[in-house]
Write a protein that holds these residues in place. Structure first.
Motif, short mmCIF file in Angstrom:
data_model
loop_
_atom_site.label_atom_id
_atom_site.label_comp_id
_atom_site.label_asym_id
_atom_site.label_seq_id
_atom_site.Cartn_x
_atom_site.Cartn_y
_atom_site.Cartn_z
N ARG A 149 -91.19 14.13 1.70
CA ARG A 149 -90.84 13.34 0.50
C ARG A 149 -91.23 14.09 -0.76
N ALA A 150 -92.44 14.65 -0.79
CA ALA A 150 -92.90 15.42 -1.95
C ALA A 150 -92.01 16.64 -2.18
N TYR A 151 -91.59 17.29 -1.10
CA TYR A 151 -90.72 18.46 -1.21
C TYR A 151 -89.36 18.06 -1.78
N ILE A 152 -88.80 16.96 -1.29
CA ILE A 152 -87.49 16.50 -1.77
C ILE A 152 -87.58 16.10 -3.24
N LEU A 153 -88.68 15.49 -3.64
CA LEU A 153 -88.85 15.07 -5.04
C LEU A 153 -88.75 16.25 -6.01
N LYS A 154 -89.09 17.44 -5.57
CA LYS A 154 -88.95 18.63 -6.42
C LYS A 154 -87.49 18.89 -6.79
N TYR A 155 -86.57 18.36 -5.98
CA TYR A 155 -85.14 18.61 -6.19
C TYR A 155 -84.40 17.36 -6.69
N GLU A 156 -85.14 16.33 -7.06
CA GLU A 156 -84.49 15.07 -7.42
C GLU A 156 -83.52 15.21 -8.59
N SER A 157 -83.89 15.95 -9.63
CA SER A 157 -82.97 16.08 -10.78
C SER A 157 -81.68 16.77 -10.36
N LYS A 158 -81.77 17.75 -9.48
CA LYS A 158 -80.56 18.41 -8.99
C LYS A 158 -79.71 17.45 -8.16
N LEU A 159 -80.37 16.65 -7.31
CA LEU A 159 -79.64 15.68 -6.49
C LEU A 159 -78.97 14.62 -7.36
N ARG A 160 -79.65 14.18 -8.42
CA ARG A 160 -79.07 13.17 -9.32
C ARG A 160 -77.81 13.67 -10.01
N ALA A 161 -77.75 14.95 -10.28
CA ALA A 161 -76.61 15.53 -11.00
C ALA A 161 -75.36 15.64 -10.13
N LEU A 162 -75.53 15.54 -8.81
CA LEU A 162 -74.39 15.67 -7.91
C LEU A 162 -73.63 14.35 -7.83
N THR A 163 -72.31 14.43 -7.87
CA THR A 163 -71.51 13.21 -7.91
C THR A 163 -70.72 12.95 -6.63
N LYS A 164 -70.52 13.96 -5.82
CA LYS A 164 -69.75 13.79 -4.59
C LYS A 164 -70.68 13.74 -3.39
N GLU A 165 -70.36 12.87 -2.43
CA GLU A 165 -71.18 12.74 -1.23
C GLU A 165 -71.29 14.06 -0.48
N SER A 166 -70.20 14.83 -0.45
CA SER A 166 -70.23 16.11 0.25
C SER A 166 -71.21 17.08 -0.42
N GLN A 167 -71.32 17.03 -1.75
CA GLN A 167 -72.26 17.89 -2.47
C GLN A 167 -73.71 17.48 -2.15
N VAL A 168 -73.95 16.16 -2.12
CA VAL A 168 -75.29 15.66 -1.83
C VAL A 168 -75.68 16.06 -0.41
N LYS A 169 -74.76 15.89 0.54
CA LYS A 169 -75.02 16.25 1.93
C LYS A 169 -75.36 17.74 2.05
N GLN A 170 -74.60 18.58 1.36
CA GLN A 170 -74.81 20.02 1.40
C GLN A 170 -76.17 20.38 0.79
N GLU A 171 -76.52 19.76 -0.33
CA GLU A 171 -77.80 20.05 -0.97
C GLU A 171 -78.97 19.56 -0.12
N LEU A 172 -78.84 18.35 0.45
CA LEU A 172 -79.90 17.85 1.33
C LEU A 172 -80.10 18.77 2.53
N SER A 173 -79.02 19.27 3.09
CA SER A 173 -79.10 20.20 4.21
C SER A 173 -79.89 21.44 3.79
N ARG A 174 -79.59 21.96 2.61
CA ARG A 174 -80.29 23.13 2.09
C ARG A 174 -81.78 22.83 1.89
N ILE A 175 -82.09 21.64 1.36
CA ILE A 175 -83.49 21.24 1.13
C ILE A 175 -84.25 21.15 2.44
N TYR A 176 -83.69 20.48 3.43
CA TYR A 176 -84.35 20.38 4.74
C TYR A 176 -84.57 21.76 5.35
N ASP A 177 -83.54 22.61 5.28
CA ASP A 177 -83.68 23.95 5.85
C ASP A 177 -84.79 24.73 5.14
#
Length: 189
Positions: free
Chosen positions: A99-127
């Motif tokens: 959760r703390a790691y994902i929070l570092k990317y929250e502003s980037k995630l908020r800026a994404l508007t398409k579900e496919s973009q969010v999925k791709q970014e989350l995949s990158r974050i987990y990796d």
């Protein structure tokens, strides 16, 4: 050693290919890997229902369009793994760190508007998170446990109370290396 049992739902054409050549890892919202509903901790019947519901949702979404046989097929996969190659991202220790790691990317995630973009970014974050853990532990993480959103057909099968109680999520195993699942350990149901 940990023993794992997981289910994977797909169409018959893809299932036949998997049984011949093994899985192809793909990027999902929890990182790159092979996604299996966890029958190790849940009942096998529930894991089969989750897999068939996921496959049904994929079929109605058009993901099996053009396949020779789009009938729903569930695969049951079994494997064993040394403890140092597994991590439970739902444990209190790791869930808080993730959760703390994902929070570092929250502003980037908020800026994404398409579900496919969010999925791709989350995949990158987990990796990225898993790569850091591997470096710290000096061990390869081959399977990890997460809670994944249940597919809509599964939700329709369950009571609203059940869905609320489980927060519309179920236990999922993400296998990062297909060699962890030997072909002899994959069977169709």
């Amino acid at each position: 050693m940990f023993d794992f049992i997981g289910t994977h739902g797909t169409c018959r054409t893809n299932a036949d290919s998997i049984c011949r050549s093994n899985f192809l890892p793909s990027s999902g919202r929890h990182g790159r890997g092979i996604y299996l509903w966890n029958a190790t901790t849940d009942t096998i019947d529930d894991a089969i229902l989750l897999a068939s519901s996921y496959a049904e949702h994929s079929r109605t979404s058009g993901k099996f369009r053009g396949k020779n046989d789009d009938s729903i097929t569930v695969l049951i996969c079994e494997t064993s793994l040394p403890k140092e190659n597994f991590i439970d991202l739902e444990s209190i220790e790791w869930a808080n760190a993730l959760r703390a790691y994902i929070l570092k990317y929250e502003s980037k995630l908020r800026a994404l508007t398409k579900e496919s973009q969010v999925k791709q970014e989350l995949s990158r974050i987990y990796d990225g998170f898993l790569a850091e853990l591997e470096e710290l532990a000096n061990a390869k993480i081959l399977i990890y446990h997460v809670k994944a959103a249940t597919p809509p057909p599964y939700k329709d099968e369950r009571s609203l109370g059940f869905n609320w109680a489980t927060q519309f999520a179920a236990s999922c195993l993400v296998v990062r290396d297909k060699s962890v699942i030997p072909l002899t350990a994959i069977r169709k149901v």
